[in-house]
Enzyme design. Structure first.
Site, PDB file in Angstrom:
ATOM      1  N   ASP A  12      -5.367 -26.868  -7.311  1.00 43.92           N
ATOM      2  CA  ASP A  12      -5.065 -26.791  -5.878  1.00 43.92           C
ATOM      3  C   ASP A  12      -6.075 -27.532  -5.018  1.00 43.92           C
ATOM      4  O   ASP A  12      -5.708 -28.215  -4.055  1.00 43.92           O
ATOM      5  CB  ASP A  12      -4.938 -25.321  -5.436  1.00 43.92           C
ATOM      6  CG  ASP A  12      -6.174 -24.487  -5.746  1.00 43.92           C
ATOM      7  OD1 ASP A  12      -7.061 -24.968  -6.491  1.00 43.92           O
ATOM      8  OD2 ASP A  12      -6.258 -23.337  -5.255  1.00 43.92           O
ATOM      9  N   HIS A  69      -6.898  26.535   3.493  1.00 42.14           N
ATOM     10  CA  HIS A  69      -5.923  26.692   2.401  1.00 42.14           C
ATOM     11  C   HIS A  69      -4.485  26.672   2.934  1.00 42.14           C
ATOM     12  O   HIS A  69      -3.568  27.174   2.298  1.00 42.14           O
ATOM     13  CB  HIS A  69      -6.155  27.986   1.599  1.00 42.14           C
ATOM     14  CG  HIS A  69      -7.593  28.249   1.296  1.00 42.14           C
ATOM     15  ND1 HIS A  69      -8.233  27.728   0.190  1.00 42.14           N
ATOM     16  CD2 HIS A  69      -8.541  28.953   1.986  1.00 42.14           C
ATOM     17  CE1 HIS A  69      -9.503  28.104   0.193  1.00 42.14           C
ATOM     18  NE2 HIS A  69      -9.717  28.845   1.273  1.00 42.14           N
ATOM     19  N   SER A 104      17.593  11.433  11.196  1.00 33.89           N
ATOM     20  CA  SER A 104      18.269  11.593   9.907  1.00 33.89           C
ATOM     21  C   SER A 104      19.712  11.131  10.052  1.00 33.89           C
ATOM     22  O   SER A 104      20.369  11.415  11.058  1.00 33.89           O
ATOM     23  CB  SER A 104      18.230  13.058   9.455  1.00 33.89           C
ATOM     24  OG  SER A 104      19.135  13.272   8.391  1.00 33.89           O
ATOM     25  N   SER A 162      -8.928 -15.225  -9.869  1.00 32.03           N
ATOM     26  CA  SER A 162      -8.236 -15.977  -8.827  1.00 32.03           C
ATOM     27  C   SER A 162      -6.888 -15.380  -8.434  1.00 32.03           C
ATOM     28  O   SER A 162      -6.647 -15.078  -7.271  1.00 32.03           O
ATOM     29  CB  SER A 162      -8.046 -17.428  -9.280  1.00 32.03           C
ATOM     30  OG  SER A 162      -7.348 -18.160  -8.317  1.00 32.03           O
TER      31      SER A 162
END
Length: 481
Positions: free
Chosen positions: A84, A156, A286, A331
């Protein structure tokens, strides 16, 4: 036909659906390859200034073609060369025939590749930091507004002592403030790879300057400064250490965990109908249940935050397997993991800003939930009041215990409301304190120093953190999806 072809291949939703234009551009091919050309220009300018035979005409020619990249030619060159960087060297040289002999002079591929990555990382942080600052600002305003609104605390996910809506927001803010400092530190710790050569020894440049070490060091310093960095890494292999990627992406993954926690909390509170994210007038929650108001923005944040956290494994493993001066198995992975981390962080911050700008609080629902639980929490206050009125603590404790069990049975077994207070009022034993019950059950007497903590936290921790970003606070987020 070309537009239709776009729908015949996979497109990353991070770009096509979610991320901002500025972050998408930051990791674009145009940004990448124009930065390569800028780096070749910086190198030529510095080499000329230090005495190499490079002309003003060559540099001017390079500068005049810095942005007009023939991407089709570059792609064809890469198809032939399988490289490249050389493909773009040839493409640049094609439109700069005079400068062709000195483009990339003495450099290795990582001169443009790694240095460009570092620029993109730096610029990526510069996009994220103001967005994070705006989220913190919006949440700070929210925390201040609701600093003294009592709400059930949960441990909790069971009702615990009261806190305030604003104090809970400060728990979110504290984590985001840590993320702000982490991102800023990761950004400021970035250095430039600079001009180091094929294995990091600068041998090619030492040869170009005929053994003049001072000129090689000055070349490194000049190019680093031109690229906008204060320092370069003093030692590198062919690449900069991939631990740098670990450092950057760990700060983003940590942000992901914070956002996931905040948005999960919002989803839990939405279920309780205490707090909701913004909901558009024509939004559908919905397809089957018209009444629903799903927390889709918070859900999106959680979904993408998990991806951001998961991406952290890539740089850790890549850094671990870079043999000696480098291997190329970093890469392909980095082409994905680095941009995706920043793109993902970008969209979760934009979405979270949208959420925090429009959070809806329902105080009456919050008050009702407190009413259901507070009589149990107030039992200690009732006992203390009875003792002050001359009662025996153990006798009072037993009376309250029995009445509490009866009230709990009504709630759990019969599905009724908590009637402990009514039972206390009916029991002659508690006659000495009946006039105090309203005061004993005032929610504001159960929130401790929560309002004071909010005020001090915002003043000492949050407002100073936001000071550098004041000029960038007014941007609002309108989500298209």
């Amino acid at each position: 036909m070309e537009a239709a072809d776009e729908f015949m291949k996979y497109r990353s939703p991070l770009v096509s659906r979610y991320a901002s234009k500025e972050m998408a551009f930051n990791f674009s091919d145009r940004k990448k390859f124009t930065t390569w050309r800028k780096l070749w220009i910086y190198l030529a300018k510095a080499e000329k200034a230090l005495g190499l035979p490079i002309t003003d005409a060559q540099i001017l020619e390079m500068e005049s073609h810095a942005d007009d990249i023939d991407f089709a030619m570059a792609a064809e060159e890469e198809r032939k060369l399988r490289h490249d960087v050389m493909a773009h060297v040839h493409t640049f040289a094609h439109c700069c025939p005079t400068a062709a002999p000195i483009i990339h002079l003495g450099a290795t591929s990582c001169y443009v590749g790694d240095n460009t990555d570092l620029i993109m990382l730096r610029d990526g942080f510069d996009i994220l930091l103001p967005k994070l600052a705006r989220v913190i600002d919006r949440l700070a305003n929210f925390a201040e507004k609701y600093a003294d609104l009592p709400t059930l605390g949960f441990t909790h996910y069971q009702p615990a002592q009261l806190t305030t809506v604003g104090k809970r927001a400060c728990l979110w803010l504290q984590d985001l403030a840590m993320d702000m400092r982490n991102l800023q530190r990761a950004r400021d710790d970035l250095r430039f790879r600079g001009v180091k050569g094929t294995t990091g020894t600068q041998a090619s440049f030492l040869q170009l300057f005929q053994g003049d070490h001072d000129k090689v060091e000055e070349l490194d310093r000049m190019v680093t400064e031109m690229a906008g960095f204060k320092k370069a890494y003093l030692v590198t292999g062919q690449t900069y250490s991939r631990k740098v990627d670990v450092d950057c992406l760990s700060s983003l993954a940590s942000l992901g965990s914070t956002v996931h926690k905040i948005c999960t909390d919002i989803r839990l509170l939405a279920n309780l109908k205490e707090i909701e994210e913004p909901f558009e007038k024509e939004q559908i929650g919905s397809s089957a249940m018209p009444y629903k108001r799903n927390p889709m923005r918070a859900e999106r944040c959680c979904s993408l935050a998990r991806h951001l956290v998961a991406l952290m494994a890539d740089p850790l493993q890549t850094a671990a397997v870079q043999w000696l001066e480098r291997t190329l198995d970093d890469s392909a992975n980095r082409r994905i993991s680095l941009p995706e981390s920043f793109l993902t962080a970008d969209i979760i911050l934009s979405t979270l800003q949208n959420i925090t700008e429009g959070l809806v609080v329902y105080p009456k629902v919050i008050e009702r939930h407190i009413r259901h639980e507070l009589p149990f929490m107030a039992t200690e206050n009732i006992i203390m009041a009875m003792v002050k009125a001359g009662g025996n603590r153990q006798d009072c404790h037993e009376k309250i215990r029995v009445l509490s069990q009866e009230a709990a049975a009504v709630v759990k077994q019969e599905g009724g409301d908590n009637d402990l207070l009514a039972r206390v009022q009916k029991d002659p034993y508690f006659a000495p304190i009946l006039g105090q019950l309203d005061a004993l059950l005032d929610p504001k007497t159960f929130i401790g120093r929560a309002p004071q903590q909010v005020a001090r936290f915002l003043s000492e921790e949050i407002h100073p953190l936001l000071e550098p970003f004041k000029a960038k606070m007014d941007v609002k987020i309108e989500l298209e999806l």
